[in-house]
Motif scaffolding. Structure first.
Motif, PDB file in Angstrom:
ATOM      1  N   UNK A 110       0.828  -1.204   0.000  1.00  0.00           N
ATOM      2  CA  UNK A 110       0.000   0.000   0.000  1.00  0.00           C
ATOM      3  C   UNK A 110       0.866   1.260   0.000  1.00  0.00           C
ATOM      4  N   UNK A 111       1.989   1.220   0.711  1.00  0.00           N
ATOM      5  CA  UNK A 111       2.913   2.359   0.717  1.00  0.00           C
ATOM      6  C   UNK A 111       3.580   2.514  -0.646  1.00  0.00           C
ATOM      7  N   UNK A 112       3.998   1.397  -1.242  1.00  0.00           N
ATOM      8  CA  UNK A 112       4.621   1.452  -2.568  1.00  0.00           C
ATOM      9  C   UNK A 112       3.683   2.080  -3.589  1.00  0.00           C
ATOM     10  N   UNK A 113       2.441   1.618  -3.590  1.00  0.00           N
ATOM     11  CA  UNK A 113       1.477   2.127  -4.572  1.00  0.00           C
ATOM     12  C   UNK A 113       1.137   3.587  -4.309  1.00  0.00           C
ATOM     13  N   UNK A 114       0.970   3.935  -3.036  1.00  0.00           N
ATOM     14  CA  UNK A 114       0.602   5.302  -2.697  1.00  0.00           C
ATOM     15  C   UNK A 114       1.686   6.283  -3.116  1.00  0.00           C
ATOM     16  N   UNK A 115       2.927   6.004  -2.736  1.00  0.00           N
ATOM     17  CA  UNK A 115       4.024   6.901  -3.114  1.00  0.00           C
ATOM     18  C   UNK A 115       4.283   6.856  -4.617  1.00  0.00           C
ATOM     19  N   UNK A 116       4.057   5.699  -5.239  1.00  0.00           N
ATOM     20  CA  UNK A 116       4.265   5.585  -6.677  1.00  0.00           C
ATOM     21  C   UNK A 116       3.380   6.523  -7.471  1.00  0.00           C
ATOM     22  N   UNK A 117       2.181   6.775  -6.976  1.00  0.00           N
ATOM     23  CA  UNK A 117       1.255   7.665  -7.669  1.00  0.00           C
ATOM     24  C   UNK A 117       1.292   9.071  -7.080  1.00  0.00           C
ATOM     25  N   UNK A 118       1.146   9.179  -5.757  1.00  0.00           N
ATOM     26  CA  UNK A 118       0.982  10.487  -5.120  1.00  0.00           C
ATOM     27  C   UNK A 118       2.255  11.323  -5.108  1.00  0.00           C
TER      28      UNK A 118
END
Length: 278
Positions: A110-118
């Protein structure tokens, strides 16, 4: 010389995350005011519908599908947009997502995906856009953060951290961008009535209609201040709260969000409120 501030007719407004929510509403507001807008998202169908809606407006909206997580693709997008539509004078990096992250069920993905986009999704478009703006001798950059970046909030460890990064990043860039005649701004909204918030499982104070939020955001961009935040009756309260001693802050926030009444959900990492506006 005054720092550059966009005017209709200077060039195009490029908006990521424009297929839904505040990104879509902001695209329409700019078109209504006579700006030429290039709207980006992953969904070609939604972008086509958005462009059609702008038909009778003073300005225009051109769809350009892309994925903010595709670094090379974003670099090519900047080049193609400028080749087809003219210089990008204002770039609004709005694409974002939200995965609830609770301490009893942490999920690194969830952290990887969040930082990857945001965060990195912003960088992937900002870096090539700024290179073009440097060549043009002017430009304006807007990054959408969140009041969740002010201080830690329940269930927002990944989202809030990514938005705090946006705020710090923008503050750091301003020192050099001012010398380049590139205005940088950060938008920190409170709760806005969009697909991103509609599935939240808690009461959202001062929930703002998306049209009013978009009007406030466009006005702030045109006015040119570094931070744009709304609704102020809520966001300024959070600004004050972050200056409280930590014991007071945690006590007040737990009470305000009724977090002491929330049950632990061990093993529950389902992203129950995930919407990606990109």
């Amino acid at each position: 010389m005054d720092l550059y501030r966009i005017k209709a007719g200077d060039g195009v407004v490029w908006i990521t995350g424009a297929s839904a929510g505040i990104g879509r509403a902001v695209a329409l507001k700019f078109a209504e005011k006579g700006y030429d807008v290039v709207a980006s998202a992953r969904s070609k169908d939604k972008l086509a519908a958005l462009a059609e809606e702008s038909g009778p407006m003073l300005g225009s909206i051109e769809p350009f599908a892309c994925d903010v997580t595709d670094r090379e693709g974003m670099k090519k997008a900047v080049a193609e947009i400028e080749a087809a539509h003219g210089p990008i004078c204002l770039a609004i990096f709005n694409a974002g997502n939200y995965w609830p992250t609770r301490g009893e069920a942490l999920d690194i993905e969830a952290f990887d995906k969040t930082f990857g986009i945001n965060f990195f999704g912003v960088l992937n478009g900002l870096v090539p856009a700024v290179e073009r703006m440097k060549a043009h001798g002017k430009g304006q950059i807007v990054m959408v953060g969140s009041v969740s970046g002010y201080s830690g909030l329940p269930a927002a460890a990944a989202y809030g951290a990514s938005k705090a990064a946006i705020n710090n990043f923008g503050e750091s860039l301003k020192f050099d961008f001012d010398k380049l005649n590139i205005r940088v701004q950060v938008v920190n909204p409170g709760f806005i009535d969009t697909p991103l918030t509609e599935k939240n499982r808690f009461e959202m104070p001062a929930l703002m209609p998306v049209d009013k939020a978009a009007a406030a955001m466009v006005a702030g961009i045109e006015n040119g201040g570094f931070e744009i935040t709304f609704p102020r009756r809520f966001t300024w309260l959070l600004k004050i709260m972050r200056m409280m001693p930590h014991p007071v802050y945690f006590f007040v926030m737990k009470r305000a969000m009724r977090w002491d009444k929330q049950e632990l959900k061990f093993g529950d990492t389902t992203p129950a409120s995930v919407v990606r506006e990109s």
